[in-house]
Write an enzyme that holds these catalytic residues in place. Structure first.
Site, PDB file in Angstrom:
ATOM      1  N   ASP A 208      11.500  -0.101 -35.075  1.00 33.22           N
ATOM      2  CA  ASP A 208      12.155   0.683 -33.884  1.00 33.22           C
ATOM      3  C   ASP A 208      13.524   0.907 -34.004  1.00 33.22           C
ATOM      4  OD1 ASP A 208      12.267   1.527 -31.099  1.00 33.22           O
ATOM      5  OD2 ASP A 208      12.683  -0.357 -30.497  1.00 33.22           O
ATOM      6  N   GLU A 452       9.225  -9.763 -37.180  1.00 29.33           N
ATOM      7  CA  GLU A 452       7.878  -9.426 -36.685  1.00 29.33           C
ATOM      8  C   GLU A 452       6.747  -9.013 -37.640  1.00 29.33           C
ATOM      9  OE1 GLU A 452       8.238  -7.128 -33.347  1.00 29.33           O
ATOM     10  OE2 GLU A 452       9.497  -8.699 -32.196  1.00 29.33           O
ATOM     11  N   TYR A 505       9.181 -10.342 -24.933  1.00 32.34           N
ATOM     12  CA  TYR A 505       9.515  -9.428 -23.958  1.00 32.34           C
ATOM     13  C   TYR A 505       8.763  -9.433 -22.692  1.00 32.34           C
ATOM     14  CZ  TYR A 505      12.455  -7.532 -27.365  1.00 32.34           C
ATOM     15  OH  TYR A 505      13.673  -7.318 -28.337  1.00 32.34           O
ATOM     16  N   GLU A 541      14.989 -12.837 -29.829  1.00 27.81           N
ATOM     17  CA  GLU A 541      15.249 -11.339 -29.211  1.00 27.81           C
ATOM     18  C   GLU A 541      14.585 -11.563 -27.770  1.00 27.81           C
ATOM     19  OE1 GLU A 541      13.140  -7.895 -30.806  1.00 27.81           O
ATOM     20  OE2 GLU A 541      14.224  -8.579 -32.833  1.00 27.81           O
TER      21      GLU A 541
HETATM   22  C1  BDP Z   1      11.078  -5.891 -30.940  1.00 32.33           C
HETATM   23  C2  BDP Z   1      11.753  -5.612 -32.330  1.00 32.33           C
HETATM   24  C3  BDP Z   1      13.000  -4.518 -32.376  1.00 32.33           C
HETATM   25  C4  BDP Z   1      12.679  -3.435 -31.130  1.00 32.33           C
HETATM   26  C5  BDP Z   1      12.294  -4.372 -29.777  1.00 32.33           C
HETATM   27  C6  BDP Z   1      12.291  -3.227 -28.754  1.00 32.33           C
HETATM   28  O1  BDP Z   1      11.839  -6.694 -33.098  1.00 32.33           O
HETATM   29  O2  BDP Z   1      13.150  -3.968 -33.510  1.00 32.33           O
HETATM   30  O3  BDP Z   1      13.618  -2.751 -30.881  1.00 32.33           O
HETATM   31  O4  BDP Z   1      11.195  -5.168 -30.125  1.00 32.33           O
HETATM   32  O5  BDP Z   1      10.873  -2.801 -28.665  1.00 32.33           O
HETATM   33  O6  BDP Z   1       9.957  -6.284 -30.991  1.00 32.33           O
HETATM   34  O7  BDP Z   1      13.017  -2.914 -27.933  1.00 32.33           O
END
Ligand code: BDP
Length: 647
Positions: A208, A452, A505, A541
């Site tokens: 991404d 990932e 997330y 993250e």
């Molecule tokens: C995570 C990835 C990261 C993405 C992020 C996203 O590691 O590279 O930019 O999601 O979607 O899973 O913002």
């Protein structure tokens, strides 16, 4: 490199011995520094440039563009180095270009470099994405696979051949990604002529961020004497007040040489010395290297001067190289991450090398601004998501005490074909190159071998077992991890990591809009992973997109309010779990960054707590408040922080 056949270029790339890192690289990669025996000449600035737009992108090789000045074989434009070429012009086809681009520059070399046969002249490229071939005066001097690590070639004998000729450097760079490159990608040719024009193809990537390309880091020439310090490896420890610096110097260009090693403190006083090429230096009343906000004197660096003397029938040689050395230890228990035997809690960020116009090109104003923002935020660490950053950035980390999780470009390993032998072989070489480059940075406390990957696939077990074992053999002093987002029960590589790093997330990609699920889901995540592996966990993250200036209360996705509330919901759980086994939290992301175009991206990823132009969103203030509170609880604030108005 493994370019699609259509691009008609066959790579010449020796297959290295897979399991013996020592054999795979035959020289060191010390950062070029000036000294009494070494000169450095930067070649940054304007180069001439042409993208090879021929249908197979191979005209440059067919017509041997490297044999004469680039301007003589077709039109050229100005191109700054270092910079990505994508955003420099108004031409959308160059922004999205895939294939070979050609850079060229002529250099006037100091006459002494030519006349003195005993001077090595080395051409070094800090990084060029992704595959590079380099010629000097039409003669190929090296090629390199991989977009984020340096490569070099000795060119002294070549430029001495005809001292009247200017030294013409040509670098062809290809950004094509395949299932075996790191990161992987693939090209699809769209052959339905009712839908696509002739020759239409797209490059799919499984990560991404925008696949910026070009010469991203400084290009330079440097000299060393023929007999020279080729590499230095330093490993540090301490016992009570005595620091221990275990070192090894490797020499090239001389059958026998004497070495004098002197360790100096910041005031240039000698604190230890030796005349052995390897050994242990003892430093009484050692000043340890501490992270920012963990000690009132963070980032303390000694200087290790290595002086080499050698002689042969014709000449005597002296070479001097000075390496900054921070004395510190790193250890991991089942629930703690220890720096100098004290628990360290990562309160930091994930970054990208990314900015307007220059893309991924090294840019000093941006680097210094980012460090100022990190300090303002109270961040003590970052992860080099998703590839190795410039050495210049790691040097800043060493000096400022910013702790680094150093990641290789193993991002987007999603296709089963990217788990094969060719991929693994290349991945091992990349780890060799990464460890060779970064092993002496005190700021680097852990290696991350991937982000990932599809770790639930059956081949992942062998792949990660091999990769992690290999990395530990290269550097037994640092923990190794990879970053996971997958189901704990199906993750094949997790048994081999030292620290579990998890991306999640909640309320974004899952249950969008429902921040109320965060506490329960995050709690379950931590309990599951810890229950299964009993290893310290970093939330590597978490975050939410927020388009700066877009507001809504109650919070709605993509507003600054929503980003804030997501962060706060995570923080409540972190505060419970950091008393147990959670050893860090790294926000995704420090700043907004460019991605490929797609329906989920509004001119890039907006999960930054700063905009791409480095202005704070509301979330930045939430994080600042939190990080300073964490620092107050867990560390020792430097004296100047008593006057926070100066921040
Ligand atoms: C995570 C990835 C990261 C993405 C992020 C996203 O590691 O590279 O930019 O999601 O979607 O899973 O913002």
């Amino acid at each position: 490199m493994c370019l699609p056949l259509e691009f008609g270029y066959v790579r010449v790339f020796c297959l290295f011995v897979v399991f013996d890192p020592v054999l795979s690289l035959d020289s060191g990669m010390l950062f070029p520094r000036e000294s009494s025996s070494r000169e450095v000449k930067e070649l940054n600035g304007l180069w001439v440039f042409r993208a090879d737009r021929s249908p197979n992108r191979n005209q440059g090789f067919e017509l041997a563009w490297y044999k004469s000045r680039l301007v003589e074989t077709g039109p050229v434009i100005d191109m700054p180095v270092p910079a990505s070429y994508n955003d420099i012009t108004q031409d959308p086809t160059l922004r999205n270009f895939i294939g070979w681009v050609w850079y060229e520059r002529e250099v006037v070399v100091p006459p002494r470099w030519i006349t003195d046969q005993d001077t090595r002249v080395v051409l070094r490229v800090g990084s060029a994405h992704y595959y590079s071939v380099v010629w000097v005066n039409g003669v190929k001097v090296t090629e390199h696979e991989g977009g984020h690590l340096p490569f070099e070639a000795e060119i002294g004998s070549l430029i001495r051949k005809d001292p009247t000729m200017p030294c013409r450097i040509t670098i062809a760079v290809n950004n094509t990604l395949t299932l075996q490159t790191l990161p992987p990608g693939s090209i699809q040719y769209m052959k339905d002529r009712t839908k696509y024009p002739d020759g239409f193809f797209v490059q799919s990537i499984y990560f991404d961020f925008f696949n910026y390309a070009g010469i991203h880091r400084p290009v330079l020439l440097y000299t060393t004497p023929k007999a020279h310090v080729d590499d230095i490896t330093v490993v540090t420890d301490f016992l009570d007040d005595t620091g221990l610096v275990k070192y090894k110097v490797s020499v090239q260009g001389a059958a026998t040489a004497t070495v004098k090693v002197t360790l100096m403190d910041k005031e240039a006083h000698c604190v230890a010395s030796s005349t052995e090429p390897s050994g242990v230096l003892k430093v009484v009343d050692v000043k340890l290297w501490w992270p920012y906000l963990m000690h009132d004197n963070p980032g303390y660096l000694y200087s290790m001067e290595v002086r080499l003397m050698a002689a042969d029938e014709e000449s005597t040689y002296e070479d001097v190289y000075t390496l900054p050395v921070g004395i510190r230890t790193v250890n991991v228990t089942s629930s703690q991450f220890l720096i100098n035997n004290k628990p360290f809690y990562f309160h930091g960020v994930n970054k990208h090398e990314d900015a307007d116009i220059r893309g991924k090109g090294l840019d000093w104003p941006l680097i210094v601004k980012d460090f100022n923002l990190l300090k303002w935020l109270g961040a003590n660490s970052f992860r080099t998501s998703h590839y190795p950053y410039a050495e210049e950035i790691l040097q800043m980390c060493d000096r400022h005490g910013i702790v680094v999780i150093d990641e290789c470009p193993g991002v987007g390993i999603k296709d089963i074909r990217s788990f094969g032998n060719a991929s693994l072989t290349h991945h091992l070489v990349v780890m060799d190159e990464l460890v060779r480059r970064d092993k002496n940075h005190p700021s680097v406390v852990m290696w991350s071998v991937a982000n990932e990957p599809a770790a639930e696939m059956p081949p992942a077990e062998f792949y990660f077992k091999t990769l992690i074992k290999h990395t530990k053999a290269l550097d037994p002093t640092r923990p190794v991890t990879y970053i996971t987002d997958s189901n704990y029960a199906r993750d094949k590589g997790a048994p081999f990591v030292d620290v579990v790093c998890i991306n999640s997330y909640f309320s974004w990609y899952h249950d969008p809009g429902h921040v109320e699920v965060i506490p329960i889901q995050l709690n379950t995540q931590f309990e599951n992973w810890y229950g299964k592996y009993q290893k310290p966990i970093i939330q590597s993250e978490y975050g939410a997109d927020a388009v700066a200036g877009v507001h809504n209360d109650p919070p709605l996705m993509f507003t600054e309010e929503y980003q804030k509330v997501v962060l706060q919901s995570y923080h409540h759980v972190f505060d419970q779990k950091r008393k147990e086994y959670v050893v860090g939290e790294l926000i995704w992301n420090f700043a907004d960054f460019m991605t490929t175009q797609g329906i989920t991206r509004v001119v890039g990823n907006k999960k930054g707590i700063f905009t791409r132009q480095r202005q704070p969103k509301a979330a930045a203030f939430i994080l600042k408040e939190r990080y300073w509170r964490l620092a107050n609880e867990t560390g020792q604030l430097p004296v100047w922080t008593k006057y926070p108005c100066q921040l």
